[in-house]
Design an enzyme around this catalytic site. Structure first.
Site, mmCIF file in Angstrom:
data_model
loop_
_atom_site.group_PDB
_atom_site.id
_atom_site.type_symbol
_atom_site.label_atom_id
_atom_site.label_comp_id
_atom_site.label_asym_id
_atom_site.label_seq_id
_atom_site.Cartn_x
_atom_site.Cartn_y
_atom_site.Cartn_z
ATOM 1 N N HIS A 173 0.846 -1.201 0.000
ATOM 2 C CA HIS A 173 0.000 0.000 0.000
ATOM 3 C C HIS A 173 0.875 1.243 0.000
ATOM 4 C CE1 HIS A 173 -2.177 3.221 2.441
ATOM 5 N NE2 HIS A 173 -2.826 3.162 1.299
ATOM 6 N N SER A 174 0.624 2.176 -0.903
ATOM 7 C CA SER A 174 1.286 3.479 -0.913
ATOM 8 C C SER A 174 2.812 3.313 -0.976
ATOM 9 C CB SER A 174 0.844 4.278 0.321
ATOM 10 O OG SER A 174 1.185 5.637 0.217
ATOM 11 N N LEU A 175 3.552 3.748 0.048
ATOM 12 C CA LEU A 175 5.002 3.548 0.058
ATOM 13 C C LEU A 175 5.340 2.073 -0.125
ATOM 14 C CD1 LEU A 175 7.975 4.372 0.580
ATOM 15 C CD2 LEU A 175 7.486 4.148 3.032
ATOM 16 N N HIS A 214 -7.482 6.965 0.129
ATOM 17 C CA HIS A 214 -6.166 6.335 0.014
ATOM 18 C C HIS A 214 -6.039 5.088 0.888
ATOM 19 C CE1 HIS A 214 -1.935 6.176 -0.898
ATOM 20 N NE2 HIS A 214 -1.566 6.385 0.352
#
Length: 284
Positions: free
Chosen positions: A101-103, A260
């Protein structure tokens, strides 16, 4: 959802990482990587809904219950990738999938591109490439990063008199999350200190990166991925407005309602993401 979760600690030699383990021992090996300033509880709602997978959700270095990097070290993307390879070796996994997820998604893409023989599947949630920069800005960016690093010694972490205040601060962070999501992250993220509670994460995680890839370099990683990939785009998240980027991707893409942290904010979002990834992994 009452699902048994195991705690795990992995000594990688250069650092010790903590995390949670979900799923059957004979499931498809998966390493799950959370987003910036989050922790393994980012997957507390999603992982129990994924079938046929042996998921090790790590607190990445500097986050949650994992160790911080030693003095003088930083948190470059390549260092995270190295941690993950060492963690896979500790687990006895020659080949494994990545759930990011994300990073964590950014690191997953870079690792899958760099060592394609090691990564079997790439399941990404609202993350793909790091923020990019222009060649002519490299010196200015390094100077900004060095000045910020020198100022860090004089900064002090926020202290909250109650855990609830810490949760509320996380709800209103750079990327807002629901109260339930913030409470889950606080379980592994908040620690008692003199005067109340503070977040465990290493203060160096907030420093600006001393260098950035160009857009061409970042996309070269994406094009070098050999394994099947599935990207969940949050309709109100960070990637949805980057249509030009999404049109270039070789991965399966699914846009789902939510922000997000759609996989963590509520049960509905976690179920939608799980349904998508269960199909992707072939366990629908």
């Amino acid at each position: 959802m009452n699902i048994q979760v195991e705690d795990i600690r992995l000594n990688l030699g250069h650092i010790e990482l903590a995390g949670h383990v979900f799923g059957p021992e004979d499931g498809l090996p998966v390493i799950a990587l959370h987003g910036w300033l989050d922790n393994a509880n980012s997957f507390a709602r999603l992982a129990p809904r994924l079938r046929g997978l042996r998921i090790v959700a790590l607190d990445m270095a500097g986050h949650g219950h994992s160790q911080h990097r030693p003095p003088g070290a930083g948190y470059a993307l390549a260092d995270y990738a190295y941690d993950i390879v060492r963690a896979a070796e500790q687990l006895g996994w020659e080949r494994f999938a990545l759930l990011g997820h994300s990073l964590g998604a950014i690191i997953s893409v870079q690792l899958a591109a760099a060592l394609p023989e090691r990564v079997s599947h790439l399941a990404l949630i609202d993350g793909l490439i790091p923020p990019t920069g222009e060649e002519q800005d490299a010196a200015e960016r390094l100077g900004m990063a060095l000045r910020a690093q020198m100022r860090l010694d004089t900064k002090r972490k926020s202290v909250y008199s109650t855990q609830d205040q810490g949760v509320e601060a996380r709800m209103k962070g750079m990327v807002a999350v629901s109260r339930e999501a913030a409470e889950l992250l606080a379980q592994r993220g908040l620690m008692p200190v003199a005067g109340g509670y503070s977040w465990r994460s290493d203060s160096r995680l907030t420093l600006p990166s001393p260098m950035r890839l160009t857009q061409a370099q970042a996309m070269a990683h994406v094009r070098h991925v050999k394994c099947p990939g599935c990207l969940v785009v949050a309709a109100q998240g960070m990637l949805a407005r980057r249509e030009g980027l999404l049109e270039q991707l070789p991965f399966e893409q699914v846009t789902l309602p939510g922000g997000h942290h759609l996989h963590l904010n509520d049960e509905q979002g976690a179920t939608l993401v799980a349904d998508c990834f269960n199909r992707f992994f072939g366990f629908a």
